[in-house]
Write an enzyme that holds these catalytic residues in place. Structure first.
Site, PDB file in Angstrom:
ATOM      1  N   ASN A   1      62.219  36.208-125.240  1.00  0.00           N
ATOM      2  CA  ASN A   1      61.027  35.361-126.362  1.00  0.00           C
ATOM      3  C   ASN A   1      60.426  34.548-126.104  1.00  0.00           C
ATOM      4  O   ASN A   1      58.934  34.648-127.088  1.00  0.00           O
ATOM      5  CB  ASN A   1      62.632  34.774-127.416  1.00  0.00           C
TER       6      ASN A   1
ATOM      7  N   CYS B   1      65.705  31.425-130.629  1.00  0.00           N
ATOM      8  CA  CYS B   1      66.894  30.756-131.252  1.00  0.00           C
ATOM      9  C   CYS B   1      67.027  29.619-132.349  1.00  0.00           C
ATOM     10  O   CYS B   1      68.432  29.405-132.596  1.00  0.00           O
ATOM     11  CB  CYS B   1      67.707  30.036-129.841  1.00  0.00           C
TER      12      CYS B   1
ATOM     13  N   LYS C   1      64.799  33.508-112.311  1.00  0.00           N
ATOM     14  CA  LYS C   1      64.787  35.445-112.510  1.00  0.00           C
ATOM     15  C   LYS C   1      64.808  35.449-114.577  1.00  0.00           C
ATOM     16  O   LYS C   1      65.232  35.109-115.068  1.00  0.00           O
ATOM     17  CB  LYS C   1      65.990  35.347-112.587  1.00  0.00           C
ATOM     18  N   PRO C   2      62.829  35.602-113.969  1.00  0.00           N
ATOM     19  CA  PRO C   2      62.762  35.420-115.880  1.00  0.00           C
ATOM     20  C   PRO C   2      63.469  36.757-116.775  1.00  0.00           C
ATOM     21  O   PRO C   2      64.200  37.724-115.749  1.00  0.00           O
ATOM     22  CB  PRO C   2      60.968  36.050-115.675  1.00  0.00           C
TER      23      PRO C   2
ATOM     24  N   GLY D   1      69.544  31.176-123.041  1.00  0.00           N
ATOM     25  CA  GLY D   1      70.220  33.185-123.485  1.00  0.00           C
ATOM     26  C   GLY D   1      71.236  33.039-124.778  1.00  0.00           C
ATOM     27  O   GLY D   1      71.465  31.809-124.936  1.00  0.00           O
TER      28      GLY D   1
ATOM     29  N   SER E   1      64.664  40.310-117.601  1.00  0.00           N
ATOM     30  CA  SER E   1      63.798  42.161-117.699  1.00  0.00           C
ATOM     31  C   SER E   1      62.454  42.969-117.955  1.00  0.00           C
ATOM     32  O   SER E   1      61.876  43.234-117.324  1.00  0.00           O
ATOM     33  CB  SER E   1      64.815  42.943-116.760  1.00  0.00           C
TER      34      SER E   1
ATOM     35  N   GLU F   1      74.364  35.170-135.237  1.00  0.00           N
ATOM     36  CA  GLU F   1      72.635  35.601-134.293  1.00  0.00           C
ATOM     37  C   GLU F   1      72.123  36.495-135.481  1.00  0.00           C
ATOM     38  O   GLU F   1      72.244  38.001-134.293  1.00  0.00           O
ATOM     39  CB  GLU F   1      72.606  35.215-133.322  1.00  0.00           C
TER      40      GLU F   1
ATOM     41  N   GLU G   1      71.242  27.046-122.815  1.00  0.00           N
ATOM     42  CA  GLU G   1      70.598  26.935-123.630  1.00  0.00           C
ATOM     43  C   GLU G   1      71.346  27.675-124.712  1.00  0.00           C
ATOM     44  O   GLU G   1      70.570  28.841-124.182  1.00  0.00           O
ATOM     45  CB  GLU G   1      68.451  26.464-124.141  1.00  0.00           C
ATOM     46  N   LEU G   2      71.933  28.097-125.668  1.00  0.00           N
ATOM     47  CA  LEU G   2      72.929  29.165-125.815  1.00  0.00           C
ATOM     48  C   LEU G   2      72.169  29.594-127.524  1.00  0.00           C
ATOM     49  O   LEU G   2      70.499  28.924-127.920  1.00  0.00           O
ATOM     50  CB  LEU G   2      74.255  29.215-126.228  1.00  0.00           C
TER      51      LEU G   2
END
Ligand code: ADP
Length: 480
Positions: free
Chosen positions: A154, A286, A177-178, A230, A180, A383, A252-253
């Site tokens: 995002n 988020c 690791k960005p 994520g 996918s 969410e 950071e969820l």
């Protein structure tokens, strides 16, 4: 479409080299699923080697001064700023957000590099009062070592620099690791890192299957710190994976942000802020509002004005100038929203007709407002991550605070009131890491971003953001 085509890289950036593999992953545009390009599918062995190289390189990087590191980071900052148009275009192509938002994110991403380049120079130890006359006690702060990070789609640029900039400023190396879905923005940032002169092995971008590569990033013994942005669900799994080698972890969820409008609020301001805080990035952030609580006395006025503004939002291709809401990232994401929507409608919610609907084909979904929403509906607890606004009426402060706090999440919360007593009362009682008071825009590089409860651990940005990449070492000297 790009001024500088060198920014569009279809290879990984490992130890200062561009690396390709035979096996590739195809990346598509969420507008129409057309193919944008391919990226390598690395193996665990490739990642293990990259970690070893990052470990070897980190010693020299830590040994130069923070000022010398800042000089290099400031070059990276300037290059990101200078390439904002191309970086924005790459982001819109792979992520879908309107170009104006994409460019805004590039500036936001760059701001972390500038901020942490400076903060690196402000890492202080302390002296501690001696416990006997013959000892002297102090602390020094040192880079934690090799870091790894997994970032979401995002915010394909800002979630990388928010982690990489403090790591590098502190003297650490990092392997990113960005997501996918959005590797090309990350690889463009790597190209600029290379041009800025960040030494080989210090900033690395890997691509490939998330679960496969997630294992070494969370379990390799040479990695000292892992940072993730994520979902709470994936965060829990990765947190568990980090336990085997006791890594320092930042998470950071997910969030479930309430947006409360009290009867003493400036309603016009609340409405404009509500649209921003709900529909930015198509609702896929988020800190986007998940639940609107509107006081009974101002409910009708708020709803009428809010619906009028939401009714003007235009859904379309993010590259087109008038688009407010681009495509959602995947069809799967829309299917998830539909489940929440169906549950709410079945339990008595009503969907308003807004008048600006387009055909909901492909990844396009119209902004929606649901009224008559209540606590029994899943949409209040999960969410949404999309452009659906849910409105709930309330009567008094204690009741709305109890409802707002009735969630496992605690990332952002917003409220609107002009009563100074209420402002402090409510701000202190809301169980959230970040509170927007009479504003829907809270994110910047100087303030601590992060949640409480199951929204995560640690703070990013601000003077706290660099602490996660440092260890405190205590020195005890006997001077007798
Ligand atoms: P989102 O809904 O934003 O995609 P996720 O938590 O599913 O949130 O994904 C965030 C990041 O975590 C993405 O980069 C994704 O590729 C990665 N990811 C998802 N599942 C795993 C996993 N099991 N191991 C490692 N990385 C994962």
């Amino acid at each position: 479409m790009l001024n500088n085509t060198a920014l569009f890289r279809q290879a990984c950036y490992l130890n200062g080299q561009w690396v390709d593999t035979e096996l590739c992953l195809t990346i598509t545009n969420p507008v129409d699923q057309s193919v944008l390009g391919t990226v390598p599918s690395l193996t665990v062995a490739d990642v293990n080697r990259t970690i070893e190289q990052a470990h070897a390189a980190q010693t020299d990087w830590a040994a130069i001064t923070a000022k010398a590191r800042a000089k290099i980071l400031n070059r990276w900052f300037a290059l990101i700023e200078a390439n904002v148009d191309d970086l924005g275009t790459i982001m819109t192509l792979e992520q879908g957000k309107p170009l104006i938002e994409a460019k805004g994110e590039i500036h936001y991403a760059a701001s972390f590099v500038e901020w942490f380049a400076e903060e690196g120079k402000r890492v202080y130890g302390e002296t501690i009062a001696q416990t006997v006359n013959t000892n002297r006690l102090s602390t020094i702060k040192q880079p934690i070592g090799v870091c790894s990070a997994i970032t979401p789609w995002n915010f394909p640029a800002a979630m990388i620099t928010r982690k990489a900039a403090p790591a590098l400023a502190a003297g650490c190396s990092i392997i990113i690791k960005p997501a996918s879905e959005t590797p090309f923005t990350a690889l463009a940032l790597a190209e600029l890192a290379d041009q800025a002169g960040i030494p080989a092995g210090i900033f690395n971008v890997i691509t490939g299957d998330a679960r496969t590569l997630g294992a070494p990033l969370t379990q390799h013994p040479l990695i000292s710190k892992f940072s993730f942005t994520g979902s709470t669900q994936v965060g829990r799994t990765l947190y568990e994976q980090c336990a085997s080698t006791i890594k320092k972890t930042s998470l950071e969820l997910g969030g479930n942000a309430p947006f409360i409008v009290f009867d003493d609020a400036d309603i016009d301001k609340a409405v404009t802020s509500a649209v921003q805080a709900k529909f930015r990035n198509g609702g896929q952030t988020c800190v986007c509002v998940n639940r609107f609580y509107i006081h009974d006395a101002v409910y009708e006025e708020f709803l009428e004005k809010f619906a009028a503004q939401v009714g003007k939002l235009r859904v379309g291709n993010g590259l087109e100038q008038n688009t407010d809401i681009g495509p959602m990232i995947t069809r799967r994401a829309i299917d998830g929203m539909q489940v929440l929507l169906d549950d709410a409608l079945a339990k008595g919610a009503r969907q308003l007709v807004l008048g600006n609907e387009v055909a909901e084909q492909g990844n396009y979904i119209n902004p929606k407002i649901l009224v008559d929403v209540n606590d029994t509906m899943d949409i209040v607890h999960e969410e949404i991550f999309g452009p659906i606004a849910t409105l709930i009426r309330f009567q008094d402060e204690d009741e709305v605070l109890a409802q707002a706090n009735n969630t496992i999440f605690g990332l952002a919360a917003y409220f609107f009131s002009q009563d100074i007593g209420r402002v402090y009362r409510v701000a202190e009682k809301l169980e959230s890491g970040m509170i927007g008071i009479n504003t829907g825009m809270i994110s910047n590089e100087v303030a601590p971003f992060g949640g409480v409860k199951q929204s995560g651990l640690g703070k990013e940005g601000s003077r706290y953001g660099i602490e996660d990449y440092l260890t405190v070492k205590y020195l005890c000297v006997d001077i007798a």
